[in-house]
Design a protein around this motif. Structure first.
Motif, PDB file in Angstrom:
ATOM      1  N   PRO A 260      26.327  60.191   4.787  1.00 13.81           N
ATOM      2  CA  PRO A 260      26.224  58.732   4.787  1.00 13.81           C
ATOM      3  C   PRO A 260      27.049  58.132   3.643  1.00 13.81           C
ATOM      4  O   PRO A 260      27.200  58.749   2.586  1.00 13.81           O
ATOM      5  CB  PRO A 260      24.728  58.499   4.543  1.00 13.81           C
ATOM      6  N   ALA A 261      27.603  56.945   3.851  1.00 14.65           N
ATOM      7  CA  ALA A 261      28.351  56.259   2.799  1.00 14.65           C
ATOM      8  C   ALA A 261      28.447  54.776   3.165  1.00 14.65           C
ATOM      9  O   ALA A 261      28.203  54.393   4.316  1.00 14.65           O
ATOM     10  CB  ALA A 261      29.741  56.855   2.616  1.00 14.65           C
ATOM     11  N   TYR A 262      28.819  53.962   2.183  1.00 12.99           N
ATOM     12  CA  TYR A 262      28.950  52.527   2.444  1.00 12.99           C
ATOM     13  C   TYR A 262      30.047  51.944   1.564  1.00 12.99           C
ATOM     14  O   TYR A 262      30.523  52.574   0.607  1.00 12.99           O
ATOM     15  CB  TYR A 262      27.623  51.805   2.210  1.00 12.99           C
ATOM     16  N   ASP A 263      30.449  50.728   1.905  1.00 13.12           N
ATOM     17  CA  ASP A 263      31.442  49.989   1.125  1.00 13.12           C
ATOM     18  C   ASP A 263      30.744  49.402  -0.101  1.00 13.12           C
ATOM     19  O   ASP A 263      29.838  48.575   0.033  1.00 13.12           O
ATOM     20  CB  ASP A 263      32.029  48.870   1.993  1.00 13.12           C
ATOM     21  N   PRO A 264      31.133  49.813  -1.312  1.00 12.60           N
ATOM     22  CA  PRO A 264      30.452  49.320  -2.523  1.00 12.60           C
ATOM     23  C   PRO A 264      30.489  47.800  -2.667  1.00 12.60           C
ATOM     24  O   PRO A 264      29.650  47.232  -3.369  1.00 12.60           O
ATOM     25  CB  PRO A 264      31.228  50.000  -3.662  1.00 12.60           C
ATOM     26  N   ALA A 265      31.429  47.133  -1.997  1.00 12.65           N
ATOM     27  CA  ALA A 265      31.500  45.675  -2.077  1.00 12.65           C
ATOM     28  C   ALA A 265      30.248  45.017  -1.492  1.00 12.65           C
ATOM     29  O   ALA A 265      29.955  43.862  -1.808  1.00 12.65           O
ATOM     30  CB  ALA A 265      32.750  45.178  -1.349  1.00 12.65           C
ATOM     31  N   PHE A 266      29.514  45.765  -0.671  1.00 14.76           N
ATOM     32  CA  PHE A 266      28.313  45.221  -0.032  1.00 14.76           C
ATOM     33  C   PHE A 266      27.035  45.854  -0.591  1.00 14.76           C
ATOM     34  O   PHE A 266      25.975  45.779   0.031  1.00 14.76           O
ATOM     35  CB  PHE A 266      28.383  45.434   1.484  1.00 14.76           C
ATOM     36  N   ALA A 267      27.126  46.453  -1.752  1.00 12.68           N
ATOM     37  CA  ALA A 267      26.006  47.224  -2.308  1.00 12.68           C
ATOM     38  C   ALA A 267      24.728  46.402  -2.443  1.00 12.68           C
ATOM     39  O   ALA A 267      23.623  46.926  -2.252  1.00 12.68           O
ATOM     40  CB  ALA A 267      26.392  47.813  -3.664  1.00 12.68           C
ATOM     41  N   LYS A 268      24.835  45.119  -2.762  1.00 10.24           N
ATOM     42  CA  LYS A 268      23.633  44.315  -2.993  1.00 10.24           C
ATOM     43  C   LYS A 268      22.781  44.149  -1.730  1.00 10.24           C
ATOM     44  O   LYS A 268      21.598  43.794  -1.813  1.00 10.24           O
ATOM     45  CB  LYS A 268      24.006  42.955  -3.561  1.00 10.24           C
TER      46      LYS A 268
END
Length: 364
Positions: A260-268
């Motif tokens: 799993p991973a995500y775009d850190p720009a959307f971390a909030k």
């Protein structure tokens, strides 16, 4: 025992069908863990295309397959679980009531030692060699997603409320949220691997996708479709932009969570957590019994889990100098790593140091 050893690609269609049938019926015989996709013939075949020394021992009784034992073997006779280091479930796939002599099995496979780090529950031939037992959290969705969500709300009301609220806020701020359970775009797989590599570097961990064979393995599994096995890429979009993704493996009843991973720009917005809830909903609708989150202490796993399986690490050996030497080299390393990972007073400072190193690495 009648034991034949083959390269994965040498298995007959009948043997592969028997292997898959054992997995499909395992839950009916009280061994649901055998349905894990990491124990499937397709996984062994894919690793065999990317790594040397992959073999499968087929144990026959009365001329019919009774068990399948996938492994990797070095020229010196050191054996490892298939895909050791990335495989989250290991062991024998067998029919009910099967038992065997471990040393006889190792001898037939020309192994002095067989090492594992995610041995499935109920693997009696290998249990005596376990040096440690660890939890592997799961999300049960066999009674449907609504039942899972009710249990999550009762156990972790604040976490559930906050995550669902972030899902809604993501839609308001970034645009309509869309979840694709089985994304077939290879470019999106490349995006996920790039996110994951950046996460490894950012947190000071070793980048798995810096190893060519792991990238090749994941890519091969992404293109694998062999009922009921499949490599599954799931993606969460907001306003048409990917914000989180996950690549895992599925069989008829188990979805093994893997990368799993995500775009850190959307971390909030905690897009990874939002995605896992969407995955659970889609998996339940698809007939999956549970999502296996895999061994490892992570806060998000504790928040999402309904229960835990157990996996073991260790090795089984026969009398051989290679076995003694291998164990002498590996035991201290494993003991130190486990001591750090299982003791908060050691793990938390080590984790902080790794993250600081990761920040330095990311600036270069």
């Amino acid at each position: 025992m009648d034991i034949g050893v083959y390269r994965p690609g040498e298995l007959s269609a009948a043997d592969r069908a028997a292997w898959t049938a054992m997995q499909s019926k395992a839950h009916l015989h009280g061994s649901p863990e055998l349905a894990n996709p990491f124990l499937s013939p397709e996984f062994a075949l894919a690793v065999g295309r990317c790594r040397r020394g992959v073999r499968v021992a087929v144990v026959r009784e009365g001329g019919e397959p009774a068990a399948f034992f996938p492994f990797q073997r070095s020229a010196a006779g050191v054996g490892r679980a298939v895909g050791l280091g990335v495989s989250d479930c290991q062991g024998l796939v067998h029919r009910p009531g099967f038992s065997c002599d471990t040393r006889e099995l190792l001898r037939a496979c020309r192994l002095a030692v067989w090492e594992f780090d995610h041995l499935a529950q109920g693997q009696r031939p290998f249990e005596a060699g376990a040096s440690g037992i660890f939890p592997s959290p799961v999300m049960d969705v066999d009674r449907g997603y609504d039942a899972y969500l009710r249990e999550l709300r009762s156990r972790s009301p604040k976490f559930t409320r906050t995550t669902l609220a972030k899902d809604r806020r993501l839609g308001r701020d970034a645009g309509p949220v869309r979840y694709v359970h089985d994304e077939r775009d290879p470019a999106m797989l490349a995006t996920l691997m790039a996110w994951k590599s950046a996460q490894y570097r950012r947190t000071g961990r070793s980048d798995r996708f810096a190893h060519g064979w792991i990238t090749a393995l994941v890519t091969r599994l992404f293109h694998t479709r062999a009922e009921p096995f499949a490599g599954l890429l799931s993606v969460l979009y907001a306003g048409g932009r990917p914000v989180a993704a996950h690549f895992g493996l599925r069989t008829e009843r188990v979805l093994a969570c893997w990368f799993p991973a995500y775009d850190p720009a959307f971390a909030k917005y905690s897009p990874g957590l939002v995605m896992h809830l969407r995955m659970a909903e889609a998996a339940a609708a698809d007939g999956i019994a549970y999502l296996d989150l895999g061994r490892g202490q992570k806060e998000y796993k504790d928040s999402l889990k309904t229960r835990e399986l157990s996996v073991s690490e260790g090795w089984v050996t026969r009398r051989h100098p290679v076995a003694a030497g291998h164990r002498a080299r590996r035991a201290p390393v494993r003991a130190l790593r486990n001591a750090v990972q299982t003791r908060p007073e050691l793990f938390e400072p080590a984790d902080r140091i790794l993250k600081q190193l990761g920040k330095i690495r990311s600036r270069k």
